[in-house]
Design a protein around this motif. Structure first.
Motif, PDB file in Angstrom:
ATOM      1  N   ASP A  60       0.835  -1.204   0.000  1.00  0.00           N
ATOM      2  CA  ASP A  60       0.000   0.000   0.000  1.00  0.00           C
ATOM      3  C   ASP A  60       0.871   1.257   0.000  1.00  0.00           C
ATOM      4  O   ASP A  60       0.562   2.240  -0.661  1.00  0.00           O
ATOM      5  N   HIS A 116      -5.141   6.140   5.794  1.00  0.00           N
ATOM      6  CA  HIS A 116      -6.322   5.423   6.304  1.00  0.00           C
ATOM      7  C   HIS A 116      -6.096   4.868   7.711  1.00  0.00           C
ATOM      8  O   HIS A 116      -6.929   4.094   8.197  1.00  0.00           O
ATOM      9  N   HIS A 117      -4.980   5.200   8.362  1.00  0.00           N
ATOM     10  CA  HIS A 117      -4.725   4.671   9.705  1.00  0.00           C
ATOM     11  C   HIS A 117      -5.572   5.399  10.760  1.00  0.00           C
ATOM     12  O   HIS A 117      -5.644   6.629  10.763  1.00  0.00           O
ATOM     13  N   THR A 155      -4.736   3.069   1.586  1.00  0.00           N
ATOM     14  CA  THR A 155      -4.506   4.410   1.056  1.00  0.00           C
ATOM     15  C   THR A 155      -4.762   4.410  -0.448  1.00  0.00           C
ATOM     16  O   THR A 155      -5.276   5.381  -1.001  1.00  0.00           O
ATOM     17  N   ASP A 167       0.065   7.003   3.285  1.00  0.00           N
ATOM     18  CA  ASP A 167       0.018   5.767   4.072  1.00  0.00           C
ATOM     19  C   ASP A 167       0.868   5.850   5.344  1.00  0.00           C
ATOM     20  O   ASP A 167       1.406   4.834   5.798  1.00  0.00           O
ATOM     21  N   ASP A 181      -3.389  -4.611   1.278  1.00  0.00           N
ATOM     22  CA  ASP A 181      -3.763  -4.022   2.567  1.00  0.00           C
ATOM     23  C   ASP A 181      -5.137  -4.481   3.045  1.00  0.00           C
ATOM     24  O   ASP A 181      -5.466  -4.326   4.214  1.00  0.00           O
TER      25      ASP A 181
HETATM   26 MN    MN Z   1      -1.943   1.087   4.231  1.00  0.00          MN
END
Ligand code: MN
Length: 336
Positions: free
Chosen positions: A29, A116-117, A136, A90, A166
């Protein structure tokens, strides 16, 4: 106020020298999203530098289109002040830019964060963060579509690789019908997706199955067999002429959590003096949020079902820290 995608577009339009990086221990990712952006920036004739960051790229990720353009340099090897825009993908925090020293941005540097975390607090000037997205790369597909950026077959291959990897091969709960409809479009543009998957999953060296074997021989269970841990001391790893490998760590944690009753799977490897890499997985992220456990150690974070930590302690101490974090967050499990 223009929309975030429009803000990103105008920051890119205004920029002259753009910096991209891979996060430490880059995965598909990280590499996929960064290469997708790299291809786009090149197509609009931007001057763009893509650095590998702290780590080397594993051979499977070198198969992604454009990977040969990645410079083997970390954040402190380059003159960051030569750039006016840093697109950070990411990466949930500045430690995901480099773990070597504290990352401080020059005043004149514009920053865009796409991620996206769950733990990302939005440390860029412009932040596009979707914590529900499996990758991401999925956010980038939506961003590019909104900005009417042409998705070439190279970009499609990179985005597909990131989403596939991912989402755990579309297995994790963050995978949605939107993920499939995006991948349907990507695979229409780049129909050779089975080769992309093959390249990601079949580029191992003999060290990988050997390291997996060591891990599988070192499983212990705790909390009445509800938490399984494989912990490898550095001595044992060296004795077998092996090195730590982040993807092996994740795979082992996944294997452990596949066992019925082993609610949390943890893989630990002593990668150096006072340096323990930890990977956490759970069968049930509603009950056991492993991102919370990883962050309770003081040295990690991630997603509810998949998280990691880098603990600056010897293995036995690091293991105690992990067990204590679990005890504290899950007193219902009883004694370790
Ligand atoms: Mn990721």
């Amino acid at each position: 106020m223009p929309s975030i995608p429009q803000q990103i577009k105008s920051a890119i339009d205004k920029s002259r020298h753009v910096l991209l990086h891979l996060h430490p221990g880059p995965d598909a990712d990280s590499v996929g999203s960064v290469l997708a952006f790299f291809h786009y920036l090149k197509s609009i004739n931007k001057d763009v530098t893509l650095i590998s960051g702290d780590s080397n790229l594993s051979p499977n990720l070198m198969t992604l289109p454009g990977a040969d353009q990645i410079l083997s340099k970390n954040y402190f090897d380059i003159e960051v002040k030569d750039y006016d825009l840093f697109i950070i993908l990411d990466s949930s925090e500045t430690r995901q830019i480099s773990k070597l020293k504290k990352v401080v941005f020059p005043k004149a540097l514009n920053t865009i964060v796409v991620d996206h975390h769950a733990s990302n607090t939005g440390f860029g000037q412009i932040n596009l963060i979707d914590k529900t997205s499996p990758a991401t790369c999925q956010i980038l597909f939506e961003l590019f579509t909104e900005l009417k950026i042409k998705i070439t077959s190279e970009i499609a291959t990179c985005l597909f690789a990131g989403i596939y990897a991912d989402s755990g091969g579309f297995k994790y709960s963050s995978t949605s019908s939107k993920t499939f409809s995006i991948c349907a479009k990507l695979t229409k543009i780049a129909p050779n997706f089975s080769q992309t998957i093959f390249n990601l999953e079949n580029n191992d060296r003999p060290e990988r199955p050997k390291l997996l074997g060591l891990h599988l021989n070192n499983i212990k269970t705790y909390f009445n067999d509800r938490v399984a841990i494989s912990a490898l001391p550095q001595k044992l790893v060296y004795k077998n002429n092996l090195n730590s490998d982040d993807s092996v760590n994740s795979e082992i944690a996944n294997t452990l959590k596949s066992v019925v009753g082993w609610e949390i799977g943890i893989s630990m490897i002593e990668a150096g003096k006072n340096k323990v890499k930890v990977s956490f997985r759970t069968r049930d992220s509603e009950k056991f949020d492993v991102a919370a456990i990883a962050s309770a150690t003081g040295f990690g974070g991630g997603h509810m079902a998949a998280a990691g930590a880098l603990i600056p302690q010897p293995l036995t101490k690091a293991k105690r820290l992990v067990l204590r974090a679990i005890s504290r967050l899950h007193p219902e499990l009883g004694k370790a």
